[in-house]
Design a protein around this motif. Structure first.
Motif, PDB file in Angstrom:
ATOM      1  N   GLU A 525      20.462  36.458   9.516  1.00 28.69           N
ATOM      2  CA  GLU A 525      21.434  35.593   9.208  1.00 28.69           C
ATOM      3  C   GLU A 525      22.238  35.650   8.202  1.00 28.69           C
ATOM      4  OE1 GLU A 525      20.705  31.137  10.283  1.00 28.69           O
ATOM      5  OE2 GLU A 525      18.343  32.046  10.668  1.00 28.69           O
ATOM      6  N   PRO A 526      23.590  36.580   8.211  1.00 26.11           N
ATOM      7  CA  PRO A 526      24.385  36.881   6.940  1.00 26.11           C
ATOM      8  C   PRO A 526      25.071  35.535   6.657  1.00 26.11           C
ATOM      9  CG  PRO A 526      25.419  37.789   8.313  1.00 26.11           C
ATOM     10  CD  PRO A 526      23.466  37.707   8.996  1.00 26.11           C
ATOM     11  N   GLY A 527      25.492  34.863   5.101  1.00 25.92           N
ATOM     12  CA  GLY A 527      25.562  34.006   4.801  1.00 25.92           C
ATOM     13  C   GLY A 527      27.019  34.172   3.670  1.00 25.92           C
ATOM     14  N   TYR A 528      27.548  33.076   4.019  1.00 25.25           N
ATOM     15  CA  TYR A 528      28.404  33.605   2.399  1.00 25.25           C
ATOM     16  C   TYR A 528      28.884  31.921   1.989  1.00 25.25           C
ATOM     17  CZ  TYR A 528      33.379  34.202  -0.578  1.00 25.25           C
ATOM     18  OH  TYR A 528      33.660  34.026  -2.317  1.00 25.25           O
ATOM     19  N   THR A 529      29.152  31.360   1.110  1.00 19.00           N
ATOM     20  CA  THR A 529      29.508  30.685   0.134  1.00 19.00           C
ATOM     21  C   THR A 529      30.963  30.063  -0.791  1.00 19.00           C
ATOM     22  OG1 THR A 529      27.703  29.486   0.705  1.00 19.00           O
ATOM     23  CG2 THR A 529      29.421  28.200  -0.420  1.00 19.00           C
ATOM     24  N   LEU A 530      31.721  30.002  -0.430  1.00 22.17           N
ATOM     25  CA  LEU A 530      33.345  30.069  -1.598  1.00 22.17           C
ATOM     26  C   LEU A 530      32.813  28.392  -2.067  1.00 22.17           C
ATOM     27  CD1 LEU A 530      35.680  30.828  -3.375  1.00 22.17           C
ATOM     28  CD2 LEU A 530      37.103  30.771  -1.639  1.00 22.17           C
ATOM     29  N   ASN A 531      32.846  28.654  -3.974  1.00 23.91           N
ATOM     30  CA  ASN A 531      32.102  27.002  -4.119  1.00 23.91           C
ATOM     31  C   ASN A 531      33.402  26.492  -5.153  1.00 23.91           C
ATOM     32  OD1 ASN A 531      31.871  23.755  -4.709  1.00 23.91           O
ATOM     33  ND2 ASN A 531      30.453  24.694  -6.041  1.00 23.91           N
ATOM     34  N   ASP A 532      34.868  26.582  -5.142  1.00 20.83           N
ATOM     35  CA  ASP A 532      35.661  26.061  -6.130  1.00 20.83           C
ATOM     36  C   ASP A 532      35.367  24.870  -6.775  1.00 20.83           C
ATOM     37  OD1 ASP A 532      37.778  26.690  -8.104  1.00 20.83           O
ATOM     38  OD2 ASP A 532      39.573  25.572  -6.760  1.00 20.83           O
ATOM     39  N   THR A 533      35.641  24.740  -8.423  1.00 19.36           N
ATOM     40  CA  THR A 533      35.420  23.154  -8.509  1.00 19.36           C
ATOM     41  C   THR A 533      35.967  22.698  -9.595  1.00 19.36           C
ATOM     42  OG1 THR A 533      33.659  23.297  -9.969  1.00 19.36           O
ATOM     43  CG2 THR A 533      33.068  22.852  -8.322  1.00 19.36           C
ATOM     44  N   LEU A 534      36.711  21.855  -9.763  1.00 18.79           N
ATOM     45  CA  LEU A 534      37.666  21.309 -10.996  1.00 18.79           C
ATOM     46  C   LEU A 534      37.018  19.948 -11.839  1.00 18.79           C
ATOM     47  CD1 LEU A 534      40.345  21.653 -13.259  1.00 18.79           C
ATOM     48  CD2 LEU A 534      41.123  20.625 -11.313  1.00 18.79           C
ATOM     49  N   ASP A 535      36.360  20.024 -13.018  1.00 19.48           N
ATOM     50  CA  ASP A 535      36.211  18.732 -14.100  1.00 19.48           C
ATOM     51  C   ASP A 535      38.257  18.212 -13.878  1.00 19.48           C
ATOM     52  OD1 ASP A 535      36.186  16.690 -15.878  1.00 19.48           O
ATOM     53  OD2 ASP A 535      34.392  17.473 -16.944  1.00 19.48           O
TER      54      ASP A 535
END
Length: 641
Positions: A525-535
């Motif tokens: 099981e390969p996986g990838y996460t892109l997580n863009d955040t902004l205060d």
């Protein structure tokens, strides 16, 4: 001289996936797992093939193969999940939202004992866990405050045989030891499981040039008991008891050279009583009454002096009553409705009052509407009304859709609003840490946090031996509660922080995972996460979140040889951190890092299995931005009778 304080009794994953997709096919059942039963998305039992709300399941077979020691350890290399280690314990982030925005349940019941908003998932031993279910985002009307980022439901084990015994013992690095034992019994009238466990480990130190330690030593005892009494046809009574006692020890020091011996003694107890009546025509009525007690004692003893000694005790209690009705209104509509009422009381020296208490209530309803048969379209509208004795009411409408254009493709969309009421510490805290030179104070005029959450998902059963899952998410949070510098450090004073409502924040991203069985016995099981955040108030990313994260797990089992292997890796990108104790809040980018864990098992006899496992095999970590345990090797035996 006054008396001293004392206790009281995770860049080449796409290429790897392509190579695996060209391999020979294998059996589908373990890849697609459409027959798995889940409960979290609907609060009632559903096959994975039928559930309208996307739910990730970590089953018992994977739990055992992983060799994880507790729930936090198990979640370390999961796609879209960040395990955050701190002095509050091992918490998790979902979709970039902090631990305080993740609702943690055990068998559907809310868990108490949050420290600075974090439920320490290392409190839940692996031998008691049957599976973990994860619902991301705030799209379910069935859950209220703290479920803005999602829900983690820990389902405990029940007896599987008329009479069985299971034990496990192990010893390893850092003088780590564990032992657990389980007794199961099951018949027509009673299903009962009793589990006990003991664990210990020495402290570890990532700063050998100082006297202070990074991770605490601990000793832990756990007990749990699950019973199901089958009273009559359709009527069952479930009871649950569990207890934890954990002692932790460490050493702290400050810039002035003072040395402190630190101890934490934590106890938790919970009891639940759940009668359930199953009626004809897919109807059931379930009552749940439960009580949670959490006690934490913190002692800081300055060596050679008692000037900065401190002792603090925190007691968190929750009593809750739930009533849920599930009934089929027609062949197209299944209605789930319910009511909750809870009383919570927090007593701690860290509050500027002796204690804080609140009464919470909720009414909710969710309709599973089979709008189309072929292609299948399920629409799930829902609404939840929460009441809080300190903050009034909050109405949260939600909707989810599931479309199956073909048997191989499932499309999902969900939108919902959510809220989180400030906890007692955010409102009333008055905590000072002289050894670190700071204090944190509460803010009685805080407003509840609110959120709007959108998720768009796709599940593709590519072949009989491969499956792809993808999810896009966007969360908007208003009135986000964070600590802000209230008074910089000056001569003769300490730095002061206060809880405040930030104007708004945003998290958005992509979660993608591929599940493959290229040949019998191997699952990758390969996986990838892109997580863009902004205060939005400070126009900067939220602290500590990597923009990119990749994961890879592989599990192999050869039954004829009695051999098993499991490995997992996580590559975390750089993470931003800010020094808000000085003006300008300079940015630090903590370096990327990779963790690697592995485990080997060998069946010796029908009843006996040996194992050896290694955690953090690349030996990464630093005391400031990654205070995780160094390389650890553990070996042991598991017996089943």
């Amino acid at each position: 001289m006054s008396s001293r304080p004392s206790f009281r009794p995770f860049a080449r994953l796409p290429l790897a996936a392509l190579l695996l997709l060209t391999a020979s096919p294998a059996h589908a059942a373990d890849v697609h797992r459409l027959d798995d039963v889940v409960v979290t998305g609907t609060r009632s039992e559903r096959r994975m093939a039928d559930v309208p709300v996307a739910t990730e399941v970590i089953p018992r077979a994977e739990i055992e193969a992983s060799g994880a020691r507790n729930a936090a350890d198990l979640l370390l290399s999961r796609t879209g999940i960040d395990v955050v280690s701190s002095f509050q314990g091992e918490g998790i982030r979902l979709q970039g939202l902090d631990s305080k925005h993740v609702l943690v349940l055990v068998d559907g019941r809310r868990v108490t004992g949050r420290l600075s908003g974090t439920v320490d998932l290392s409190r839940f031993p692996i031998e008691s866990i049957d599976r973990i279910e994860i619902v991301r985002g705030g799209s379910s009307a069935l859950y209220g405050s703290e479920a803005m980022g999602g829900v983690v439901n820990i389902l405990t084990r029940s007896a599987q045989a008329p009479l069985s015994f299971e034990t496990q013992g192990a010893y390893g690095s850092h003088n780590a030891g564990l032992f657990s034992g389980t007794v199961d019994t099951s018949n027509d009238a009673l299903n009962s499981r009793l589990t006990a466990g003991w664990r210990r480990q020495d402290a570890y130190d990532l700063t050998p040039d100082t006297v202070s330690t990074t991770g605490s030593a601990y000793d832990e005892v756990t007990l749990s008991n699950n019973n199901t009494f089958h009273l009559t046809n359709g009527l069952a009574l479930k009871t649950h008891l569990d207890y934890l006692n954990r002692g932790q020890r460490g050493v702290d020091s400050n810039a002035a050279g003072a040395v402190f011996d630190r101890r934490n003694q934590t106890e938790s107890f919970s009891a639940a009583f759940e009668p359930e009546l199953r009626l004809p025509d897919l109807a059931s009525l379930k009552l749940s009454a439960y009580y949670n007690y959490y006690r934490d004692q913190f002692l800081q003893d300055q060596r050679g002096s008692n000037a900065l000694d401190q002792f603090q005790e925190t007691i968190d209690q929750l009593a809750q009553l739930n009533l849920q009705d599930e009934r089929s209104l027609s062949s197209e509509h299944l209605l789930i409705s319910g009511a909750e009422v809870a009383y919570e009381r927090l007593s701690t020296d860290r509050l500027n009052a002796a204690y804080g208490d609140r009464v919470r209530g909720a009414l909710y309803a969710q309709d599973e509407w089979q709008a189309l048969g072929i292609p299948s379209l399920v629409v799930v509208p829902g609404v939840r009304m929460d009441f809080d004795s300190r903050f009034g009411s909050n109405l949260a409408p939600k909707i989810a859709l599931r479309l199956d254009p073909t048997k191989a493709l499932t499309l999902r969309a969900s939108y919902g609003t959510g809220f989180r009421a400030p906890d007692f510490k955010e409102l009333m805290l008055q905590f000072q840490n002289p050894s670190a030179g700071y204090e944190v104070i509460g803010n009685p005029v805080l407003r509840p946090e609110t959120a709007r959450s959108l998720n768009l998902g796709m599940e593709v059963r590519l072949t009989s031996w491969s499956a792809l899952g993808m999810n896009l998410y966007h969360n908007e949070i208003a009135n986000l509660i964070q600590t802000e510098l209230a008074r910089p450090s000056e001569a003769g004073s300490i730095t002061q922080y206060q809880y405040v409502n930030v104007s708004s924040a945003m998290t958005r991203g992509l979660e993608a995972s591929l599940r493959l069985q290229p040949f019998e016995g191997l699952i990758v099981e390969p996986g990838y996460t892109l997580n863009d955040t902004l205060d939005r108030s400070l126009n900067r990313p939220l602290e500590g979140r990597p923009l990119h994260k990749g994961t890879l797990t592989a599990r192999y089992q050869h039954d004829a040889w009695g051999f098993g292997a499991y490995a997992r890796a996580a590559l975390n990108g750089t993470r931003p951190f800010y020094d808000d104790s000085t003006a300008g809040a300079p940015l630090t980018q903590a370096p990327a890092y990779t963790t690697l864990d592995a485990r080997l098992t060998k069946t010796l006899t029908r009843q006996l299995t040996a194992f050896v496992q290694g955690s953090n095999l690349l030996n990464v970590g630093d005391p400031t931005y990654l205070p995780i345990q160094p390389l650890t090797v553990l070996a042991g035996l598991t017996s089943r009778f």
